[in-house]
Scaffold this active site. Structure first.
Site, mmCIF file in Angstrom:
data_model
loop_
_atom_site.group_PDB
_atom_site.id
_atom_site.type_symbol
_atom_site.label_atom_id
_atom_site.label_comp_id
_atom_site.label_asym_id
_atom_site.label_seq_id
_atom_site.Cartn_x
_atom_site.Cartn_y
_atom_site.Cartn_z
ATOM 1 N N THR B 156 0.866 -1.195 0.000
ATOM 2 C CA THR B 156 0.000 0.000 0.000
ATOM 3 C C THR B 156 0.901 1.243 0.000
ATOM 4 O OG1 THR B 156 -0.220 -0.208 2.402
ATOM 5 C CG2 THR B 156 -2.013 -1.076 1.052
ATOM 6 N N LYS B 182 4.798 -6.880 3.076
ATOM 7 C CA LYS B 182 4.465 -5.469 2.906
ATOM 8 C C LYS B 182 4.388 -4.831 4.285
ATOM 9 C CE LYS B 182 1.030 -3.398 3.009
ATOM 10 N NZ LYS B 182 0.213 -2.514 3.931
ATOM 11 N N THR B 193 -0.249 -1.760 7.598
ATOM 12 C CA THR B 193 -0.162 -3.066 8.237
ATOM 13 C C THR B 193 0.994 -3.891 7.698
ATOM 14 O OG1 THR B 193 -2.513 -3.135 8.644
ATOM 15 C CG2 THR B 193 -1.429 -5.250 8.407
ATOM 16 N N GLU B 280 8.440 4.744 7.966
ATOM 17 C CA GLU B 280 8.024 6.066 7.501
ATOM 18 C C GLU B 280 9.021 7.144 7.908
ATOM 19 O OE1 GLU B 280 3.370 5.654 6.818
ATOM 20 O OE2 GLU B 280 3.939 6.115 8.866
ATOM 21 N N ASN B 403 2.444 11.468 8.537
ATOM 22 C CA ASN B 403 1.336 11.153 9.441
ATOM 23 C C ASN B 403 0.515 12.341 9.919
ATOM 24 O OD1 ASN B 403 1.454 8.207 9.812
ATOM 25 N ND2 ASN B 403 3.564 8.683 10.367
ATOM 26 N N SER B 408 -7.078 12.277 6.503
ATOM 27 C CA SER B 408 -7.468 10.982 5.923
ATOM 28 C C SER B 408 -8.830 11.122 5.260
ATOM 29 C CB SER B 408 -7.516 9.919 7.006
ATOM 30 O OG SER B 408 -8.533 10.196 7.952
#
Lengths: 408, 408
Positions: B156, B182, B193, B280, B403, B408
């Site tokens: 993703t 992943k 995830t 990240e 983040n 979102s």
């Protein structure tokens, strides 16, 4: 390294003088800075003391000695050094603390166990004994200062001075509490330790003072977090001089004990919130309320898991109603929870109830709430009556800038 | 939202095909993106399966069903949906997973318990059953694809495709493991995830496969952290088709069992490191080795306290040999430690030994080490023989940008 004043700062309140507690400040020169960095508070004979300390096992000598000496219950002086935490300095650090205790005890004519010392600042460098000695000599001769001067002098990376006050009626006598704290939110050893001091003229038995402080701590200082890191030096001390002349409080059954405990709790809560408001890089003050847990302790642990989650904290920084990250944090807390009973809201609006997004969820009021500076997150676990509120701040570029964009 | 490829990325290795495991991909259209997002791996009859799953109590239906069904030990298919995690979707989410299991089981003529499903992506939105059904129909008719195609399709927010391979000699027969994973480091429910899959042609009894995977997990996936957050969907599955024709491995005493376990551990370690390398905002890969603990478990918990500390991670981002923050993290871990026995180093150079800074500490080699991309932190607790290594990445502005700097 100077940082802009936190956008969440609050003005220093008018703190009353406390009979029997006399603050003075001096320049010890622990760092090459043109400011006072040593605070000495002289306390009347018979002053009761109570304390709560960091649970970090790599604590400083100041914490070791303070934890040991608070048990005898009496205090005649508090010394706070700013600019050098004296942590991780082995026997030489311990000698430096003992030298301060001996010097002050000699001057005041008290046992050295009644002198309490705290230090905050760089670690790994033993506190210079000669600078401490000269600083204390100067402070002993100085004019008394205000609580605001003392609050500024115990500070290091703090961006504003922090104080709180409250009063209570104890058996027909008004008692006053004045308190100061330092801590730029990050509860950590590198120039950011949390040190808090409460002074009251109430007459309180040391054991009951300790019980009140420990209880208040559980619901205030132990319910705040900035980044989950824990200082090697965190200390909160309460001193009760007895000058108000009330009948001494000896237990929860003493007349006025409830009022005093409530005032102490109130002061501790104010101080705890001020530390969060000076959290490194903080742009938003966040209250997380967890209800429906199996008990209050479980609610607090779930609250702290949410308040410590980098993903929740960055979501709030981004003004994003990302309730999925709250679900994740609840689930990782290691406490009883049931996905299908879990409800999550922001600013009083539920986003998800009983394990599912609300079909008619209107994000508009939540989005408006998240644009503000004072954010609330509500979590209902749907299991029992346990309840707790914890406080934190958001995680922003400012935190990274303060902690990564320089070399120590 | 597309992010630049991690500076710590590694090229996708040449992964051998595994007899009995056939990957195919399709476009289910879970999101409005022009890419494949459904992976279906068909497995030969008799394939053994083992799994490890998130301990997050708010886990997805995929995890609940997978944990339940892995106990029967056999698998005929794996389906991975990317773009929708189906987490926190209540009974409708569960129905969507069961529909996929029924559809694939019907096509392959196997019990539905032998169909394993994972989903990753946005939460709170039930997986659309019609898109899943059409995607699976397409995938069943598609040509087999490469492992690299499958690795890209399960991803993703990953910035690079991740795979690993190893071989082992088992009773004179060469067996091969090919694995994909992943996870963009942040182990969390929101498009990040961790999902890992190991395929081998070895013949292995399911119980022994589970033992090997659980053991490898303890020393690999359970020893990585990006930000301490824990996904609601984390899953690692191992599938052994038996096509290599070796005498089946049934216990640690079977000839070649050691070699197989070592190969599985090696593959898991490679996969775990790749997840950290795609953490990240990661700029540096950090290995924290703790020795001298009272036992290995204690060493791992101390290592994770260090690896999860925002203050340690920002110090490494700032290339700052701030060993005081490591002291703090050791002390807050809640594990046995003695400040005066503690030693800390970076890149093989001690900065502090037995509770004090080294008198002749030369920061030059440490400073040079910290400028690199591969950082090591060494901690010796000086108490016992316990030892562990954990892996993490630094905490940078990139993490905040990913983040917090969006909605979102």
């Amino acid at each position: 390294m100077t940082h802009a004043v936190s956008p969440l700062a609050q003005p220093f309140p008018a703190l009353p003088a406390i009979a029997g507690a006399t603050p003075r400040i001096a320049r010890a020169g622990y760092k090459d800075w043109g400011r006072c960095d040593l605070t000495l508070v002289e306390l009347a004979e018979g002053t009761a003391v109570a304390g709560v300390f960091t649970r970090n096992v790599c604590c400083s000598s100041e914490v070791e000695l303070g934890r040991q000496n608070v048990a005898q219950g009496r205090a005649r002086a508090l010394v706070v050094n700013a600019g050098n935490s004296n942590a991780f300095t082995g026997y030489r650090g311990r000698e430096a603390v003992e030298a301060i205790m001996d010097q002050v005890a000699g001057q005041l004519g008290c046992p050295r166990e009644e002198v309490f010392v705290s230090s905050t600042g760089v670690i790994g460098v033993p506190l210079p004994k000669d600078k401490a000695r000269a600083g204390i000599e100067t402070a002993l001769k100085a004019e008394p200062c205000s609580w605001e001067d003392a609050a500024n002098t115990i500070g290091t990376t703090d961006t504003f001075a922090k104080g709180a006050t409250a009063t209570a009626m104890v058996g027909g006598v008004k008692v006053t509490l004045s308190a100061i704290i330092k801590g730029s939110g990050m509860i950590a050893p590198d120039m950011a330790t949390m040190l808090g001091y409460v002074f009251t003229d109430a007459a309180v038995d040391p054991a009951f003072l300790q019980a009140c402080l420990s209880d208040a701590n559980q619901r205030t200082f132990s319910c705040i977090t900035v980044d989950s890191d824990t200082s090697t030096s965190d200390t909160v001390l309460a001193f009760a001089t007895g000058a108000a002349g009330n009948t001494p409080l000896v237990s929860a059954d003493s007349p006025g004990a409830d009022a005093f405990a409530a005032a102490l709790h109130d002061v501790c809560r104010q101080l705890a919130h001020l530390v969060v408001r000076d959290g490194e890089g903080a742009q938003k003050f966040i209250a997380v309320t967890v209800s429906g847990a199996i008990d209050d302790g479980s609610a607090r642990r779930v609250g702290l898991a949410i308040a410590n989650s980098p993903l929740v904290k960055t979501a709030i920084a981004g003004e994003d109603a990302n309730w999925g990250r709250v679900v994740m944090a609840v689930g990782k807390a290691g406490e009883p929870a049931d996905r299908d009973k879990l409800s999550i809201g922001f600013g009083g609006t539920w986003a998800a109830r009983e394990g599912q997004p609300l079909a008619d969820y209107d994000e508009a009021p939540v989005a408006a709430h998240l644009k503000g500076q004072e954010i609330t997150i509500e979590v209902d676990l749907g299991l029992g009556e346990g309840r707790a509120t914890v406080w934190t701040c958001d995680l922003t570029h400012g935190y990274i800038a303060i902690n990564a964009d320089y070399r120590s």
